[in-house]
Design an enzyme around this catalytic site. Sequence first.
Site, PDB file in Angstrom:
ATOM      1  N   LYS A 162      18.498  33.985   6.774  1.00 16.29           N
ATOM      2  CA  LYS A 162      18.735  32.623   6.305  1.00 16.29           C
ATOM      3  C   LYS A 162      17.590  32.118   5.421  1.00 16.29           C
ATOM      4  CE  LYS A 162      21.597  30.106   7.355  1.00 16.29           C
ATOM      5  NZ  LYS A 162      21.729  29.300   8.582  1.00 16.29           N
ATOM      6  N   ASN A 168      17.393  28.353   4.355  1.00 18.81           N
ATOM      7  CA  ASN A 168      18.102  27.084   4.426  1.00 18.81           C
ATOM      8  C   ASN A 168      17.532  26.045   3.453  1.00 18.81           C
ATOM      9  OD1 ASN A 168      19.777  27.926   6.600  1.00 18.81           O
ATOM     10  ND2 ASN A 168      18.059  27.613   8.002  1.00 18.81           N
ATOM     11  N   ARG A 215       7.466  -7.640  -5.319  1.00 21.51           N
ATOM     12  CA  ARG A 215       6.152  -8.272  -5.355  1.00 21.51           C
ATOM     13  C   ARG A 215       5.847  -8.792  -3.952  1.00 21.51           C
ATOM     14  NH1 ARG A 215       6.293  -5.817  -9.256  1.00 21.51           N
ATOM     15  NH2 ARG A 215       6.026  -6.430 -11.442  1.00 21.51           N
ATOM     16  N   ARG A 262       0.811  -1.214   0.000  1.00 24.38           N
ATOM     17  CA  ARG A 262       0.000   0.000   0.000  1.00 24.38           C
ATOM     18  C   ARG A 262       0.849   1.271   0.000  1.00 24.38           C
ATOM     19  NH1 ARG A 262      -4.277  -2.690   4.381  1.00 24.38           N
ATOM     20  NH2 ARG A 262      -5.403  -3.933   2.816  1.00 24.38           N
ATOM     21  N   ARG A 292      11.019 -20.621  13.407  1.00 24.01           N
ATOM     22  CA  ARG A 292      10.662 -19.279  13.858  1.00 24.01           C
ATOM     23  C   ARG A 292      11.723 -18.863  14.860  1.00 24.01           C
ATOM     24  NH1 ARG A 292       5.897 -19.974  15.205  1.00 24.01           N
ATOM     25  NH2 ARG A 292       5.077 -19.480  13.159  1.00 24.01           N
ATOM     26  N   SER A 295      15.353  30.618   9.834  1.00 30.45           N
ATOM     27  CA  SER A 295      16.108  30.355  11.056  1.00 30.45           C
ATOM     28  C   SER A 295      15.419  31.054  12.214  1.00 30.45           C
ATOM     29  CB  SER A 295      17.546  30.876  10.908  1.00 30.45           C
ATOM     30  OG  SER A 295      18.186  30.970  12.167  1.00 30.45           O
TER      31      SER A 295
END
Length: 447
Positions: A277, A279, A179, A115, A310, A271
Amino acid sequence: MGLLDPVRAGSAVEAATGDRALLQGMLDAEAALARAQSALGHVPPWAAAEISAAAQAERFDVRDLALRARRGGNPVIPLVSDLTAAVSGESAPYVHRGATSQDILDTAAMLAVARSLPGIIADLHRTAGALGRLASEHRETPMAGRTLTQHAVPTTFGLKAAGWRSLVLDAADRLSALRPPAQLGGAAGTLAAFEILAREPGSGPRLLAAFAAELGLAAPVLPWHTLRTPVADTGGALAFTAGALGKLAADVLVLSRTEIGELAEDAGGGSSAMPHKSNPVRAALIASAARRAPALASVLLGSLAAEDERPAGAWHAEWQPLRDLLRLTGGAARLAAELSEGPAVFTHRMAGNLGLTQGLVVSERIAAELSRLLGRGPARELLTRAAHRAAAESLGLADVLRDEPALQGLLSHDELRELTDPAGYPGSAATLVDHALRRMPAGRTQP
């Protein structure tokens, strides 16, 4: 809530991998199992319908399940108890019939992967499209190629963008090849309980195929309780994708430095202390994902060495790193698409920076020309001496070479200036861009 993880905050992948979404994935697996068993005549249709109707995440307390999971080591055990209580007494015996916790949790994890992938791949294709336009527009825009942080030889911004695009398409191809399979094996991967409950020997593989089909997942050849290829492949592809986007981010971070100033994000971040600034925050967040992803993938790869049918701990160790990888990569892909669609490209700064060494950036080209005239050894000695003088005295390389006695009468000053012009030495950059842009995303063709 993502307070310290802005890479994934608010992304589609975050929603697809949240606790409630994963809980719904487990419930979807339980419902699909009942329906698949019903389709084979092993469970009454009315029981499968009632289990499916009850398998709604909003009916269950996620936090309570998490706390109760500590007793059995995974959340499926308390969930089965609650789902059984949510249906009638007649349907209760058919909840989780023959399955083990790992069947449900692994299948839910693969549902989360399945999904999440379409959105990530769509953002990668969006990024590739934007980078392709940049590469085409700037196929002949000269800039300095840099190796080991220093100017090397000229390249073009188009070739750099084409390289970013190539990595992004490599990542999209790897993710598109995944897949995600369903998981169904029973207690130890033999499907024995399913067959004994159905009183139909040999029916296990048919049930596995029907279960996968109910969920839209691939049907594995074997139950993969301790054959962790699906998780390892997913982790590897996601880590590669984060790293590929990290290359784009790393280059943007370098090129947007004040001292270089060749690129800028269209809307940089501010900033809290410095109003001037702007950024490169998208690039910074992508870079953070690229640095975290390899460590997460290493956990998934380490879990391949799982003992028995397991393992104790190896399986459990996968859960959070797989989710984190999905979230980081999905968030980074979204940010990369936004970054690629609107960078400011300052070609004048590219040209200015390319001229900083006053011709030294094309010493490779000059070496080839002088070797033709003087021989390789004398040419290298002369050029090394001239380069050192040019750098030490801040002179143009053409001017220094003009003063070399060995070149008198061999090259005019105009010829020397032409040879030391960085824009005249792009190599096959434009042709390489054209070649790279012929590659289309998997499943697509050129218009």
